[in-house]
Write a protein that holds these residues in place. Sequence first.
Motif, PDB file in Angstrom:
ATOM      1  N   PHE A   1     -10.399 -10.572  -6.809  1.00 32.12           N
ATOM      2  CA  PHE A   1      -9.871 -10.477  -4.753  1.00 32.12           C
ATOM      3  C   PHE A   1     -10.774 -11.738  -4.908  1.00 32.12           C
ATOM      4  CE2 PHE A   1      -7.918  -6.209  -5.329  1.00 32.12           C
ATOM      5  CZ  PHE A   1      -7.098  -6.325  -5.402  1.00 32.12           C
ATOM      6  N   ALA A   2     -12.325 -12.006  -5.295  1.00 32.23           N
ATOM      7  CA  ALA A   2     -12.925 -13.166  -4.807  1.00 32.23           C
ATOM      8  C   ALA A   2     -12.291 -13.891  -4.716  1.00 32.23           C
ATOM      9  CB  ALA A   2     -14.283 -12.610  -5.464  1.00 32.23           C
ATOM     10  N   GLU A   3     -11.735 -13.713  -6.093  1.00 27.30           N
ATOM     11  CA  GLU A   3     -10.911 -16.019  -6.282  1.00 27.30           C
ATOM     12  C   GLU A   3     -10.376 -16.218  -5.229  1.00 27.30           C
ATOM     13  OE1 GLU A   3      -9.599 -15.288 -10.531  1.00 27.30           O
ATOM     14  OE2 GLU A   3     -11.134 -15.332 -11.220  1.00 27.30           O
ATOM     15  N   ARG A   4      -9.480 -14.921  -4.664  1.00 27.25           N
ATOM     16  CA  ARG A   4      -8.203 -15.303  -3.897  1.00 27.25           C
ATOM     17  C   ARG A   4      -8.823 -15.196  -2.182  1.00 27.25           C
ATOM     18  NH1 ARG A   4      -6.816 -13.372  -8.715  1.00 27.25           N
ATOM     19  NH2 ARG A   4      -4.717 -13.984  -9.062  1.00 27.25           N
ATOM     20  N   GLY A   5     -10.434 -15.029  -2.163  1.00 25.75           N
ATOM     21  CA  GLY A   5     -11.175 -15.447  -0.650  1.00 25.75           C
ATOM     22  C   GLY A   5     -11.561 -13.893  -0.037  1.00 25.75           C
ATOM     23  N   TRP A   6     -11.196 -13.016  -1.045  1.00 27.52           N
ATOM     24  CA  TRP A   6     -11.146 -11.127   0.037  1.00 27.52           C
ATOM     25  C   TRP A   6     -12.246 -11.170   0.138  1.00 27.52           C
ATOM     26  CZ3 TRP A   6      -7.774  -7.488   1.210  1.00 27.52           C
ATOM     27  CH2 TRP A   6      -6.694  -8.030   1.413  1.00 27.52           C
ATOM     28  N   VAL A   7     -13.031 -10.899   1.614  1.00 26.43           N
ATOM     29  CA  VAL A   7     -14.416 -10.716   1.462  1.00 26.43           C
ATOM     30  C   VAL A   7     -15.416  -9.146   0.842  1.00 26.43           C
ATOM     31  CG1 VAL A   7     -16.294 -10.049   3.462  1.00 26.43           C
ATOM     32  CG2 VAL A   7     -14.601 -11.720   3.577  1.00 26.43           C
ATOM     33  N   ALA A   8     -15.965  -8.903  -0.213  1.00 24.27           N
ATOM     34  CA  ALA A   8     -16.159  -7.613  -0.327  1.00 24.27           C
ATOM     35  C   ALA A   8     -17.836  -7.424  -0.228  1.00 24.27           C
ATOM     36  CB  ALA A   8     -17.010  -8.440  -2.345  1.00 24.27           C
ATOM     37  N   GLU A   9     -17.416  -6.097   0.290  1.00 22.05           N
ATOM     38  CA  GLU A   9     -18.200  -4.842   0.735  1.00 22.05           C
ATOM     39  C   GLU A   9     -18.283  -5.243   2.272  1.00 22.05           C
ATOM     40  OE1 GLU A   9     -19.860  -2.959  -0.610  1.00 22.05           O
ATOM     41  OE2 GLU A   9     -18.598  -3.105  -2.188  1.00 22.05           O
TER      42      GLU A   9
ATOM     43  N   GLY B   1      -7.453  -3.870   4.143  1.00 20.87           N
ATOM     44  CA  GLY B   1      -8.946  -3.734   3.522  1.00 20.87           C
ATOM     45  C   GLY B   1      -7.747  -2.718   2.382  1.00 20.87           C
ATOM     46  N   ILE B   2      -8.700  -3.304   1.598  1.00 19.16           N
ATOM     47  CA  ILE B   2      -8.381  -2.896   0.453  1.00 19.16           C
ATOM     48  C   ILE B   2      -9.766  -1.867  -0.298  1.00 19.16           C
ATOM     49  CG2 ILE B   2      -8.271  -3.254  -2.332  1.00 19.16           C
ATOM     50  CD1 ILE B   2      -7.381  -5.241  -1.580  1.00 19.16           C
TER      51      ILE B   2
ATOM     52  N   LEU C   1     -20.775   1.993   5.816  1.00 16.00           N
ATOM     53  CA  LEU C   1     -19.550   2.001   5.465  1.00 16.00           C
ATOM     54  C   LEU C   1     -18.839   1.214   5.000  1.00 16.00           C
ATOM     55  CD1 LEU C   1     -18.680   5.018   8.302  1.00 16.00           C
ATOM     56  CD2 LEU C   1     -18.286   4.855   5.512  1.00 16.00           C
ATOM     57  N   LYS C   2     -18.433   0.762   3.708  1.00 20.26           N
ATOM     58  CA  LYS C   2     -18.213  -0.449   3.845  1.00 20.26           C
ATOM     59  C   LYS C   2     -16.253  -0.078   2.938  1.00 20.26           C
ATOM     60  CE  LYS C   2     -22.301  -2.482   2.661  1.00 20.26           C
ATOM     61  NZ  LYS C   2     -23.229  -2.797   1.484  1.00 20.26           N
ATOM     62  N   MET C   3     -15.370  -1.394   3.352  1.00 24.96           N
ATOM     63  CA  MET C   3     -14.624  -1.104   2.500  1.00 24.96           C
ATOM     64  C   MET C   3     -14.898  -2.471   1.745  1.00 24.96           C
ATOM     65  SD  MET C   3     -11.546  -2.137   5.057  1.00 24.96           S
ATOM     66  CE  MET C   3     -12.907  -3.516   6.711  1.00 24.96           C
ATOM     67  N   ASP C   4     -13.850  -1.898   0.236  1.00 28.03           N
ATOM     68  CA  ASP C   4     -14.300  -2.989  -1.632  1.00 28.03           C
ATOM     69  C   ASP C   4     -14.117  -4.496  -0.796  1.00 28.03           C
ATOM     70  OD1 ASP C   4     -15.722  -0.813  -2.623  1.00 28.03           O
ATOM     71  OD2 ASP C   4     -13.146  -0.374  -3.314  1.00 28.03           O
ATOM     72  N   PHE C   5     -12.797  -5.025  -0.502  1.00 25.82           N
ATOM     73  CA  PHE C   5     -12.332  -6.003   0.467  1.00 25.82           C
ATOM     74  C   PHE C   5     -11.750  -5.975   1.496  1.00 25.82           C
ATOM     75  CE2 PHE C   5     -12.346  -5.163  -4.764  1.00 25.82           C
ATOM     76  CZ  PHE C   5     -13.421  -5.822  -5.178  1.00 25.82           C
ATOM     77  N   TRP C   6     -11.944  -7.010   1.815  1.00 21.47           N
ATOM     78  CA  TRP C   6     -11.040  -6.718   3.351  1.00 21.47           C
ATOM     79  C   TRP C   6     -11.151  -9.056   3.712  1.00 21.47           C
ATOM     80  CZ3 TRP C   6     -12.796 -10.425   7.846  1.00 21.47           C
ATOM     81  CH2 TRP C   6     -12.646 -10.281   8.447  1.00 21.47           C
ATOM     82  N   LYS C   7      -9.424  -8.770   4.065  1.00 24.05           N
ATOM     83  CA  LYS C   7      -9.115 -10.390   5.038  1.00 24.05           C
ATOM     84  C   LYS C   7      -8.400  -9.408   6.734  1.00 24.05           C
ATOM     85  CE  LYS C   7      -7.853 -13.459   1.460  1.00 24.05           C
ATOM     86  NZ  LYS C   7      -6.930 -14.216   0.930  1.00 24.05           N
TER      87      LYS C   7
END
Length: 180
Positions: free
Chosen positions: A71-79, A100-101, A90-96
């Motif tokens: 997901f990082a390779e595809r530009g998703w923001v982690a945490e 939210g994932i 409170l955090k989402m694992d991945f976000w655009k």
Amino acid sequence: MNFQKHSHRYGEIILNSSLKVKHEIESVVESISVDMIEQEHQNSLGVAKERGKKGSVGKQAALNNIFRGKFAERGWVAEKRIFEGEDQDLKMDFWKPDFGIDVAFNHRSFIGGDLLRLQAASEVRNLIDVGIYICSTKKFLKYISPKDCNSLVSFERTKWYLENFGPVITTPVYLIGLDP
């Protein structure tokens, strides 16, 4: 990797409004193989051994590392923090934007909190239009962690939560269950 899917409150239809994002998520899932998981797991065991520690028996950490990288390779923001402030955890694992994932290979007691986190991101903070929840089917849990497979988050149990708590969980969710 094959997967099963379930759409809660039109989650898949909403996700279809951004087919690029949907295809991106599904391509990440499809790109993962049992061999990749096994290799990542063996690497982590080697690192643990070098540090004089006992490595993890289950492959949950390996899967989380793979998802994090892809997901990082595809530009998703982690945490991604749902609420502002350093003391907010409170955090989402991945976000655009709008998506939210949460990737869940942990104890099944976390399902409610995970879904509530997606609910807060959508209904309280307006960060997402749809939440994507990635976990494993019961069948695949036997590979990921044979010893703990009955106590981990599963696609089937999460689907049950969504179906039975629909009036409470109002956020659209696209549920994905890894299924080899």
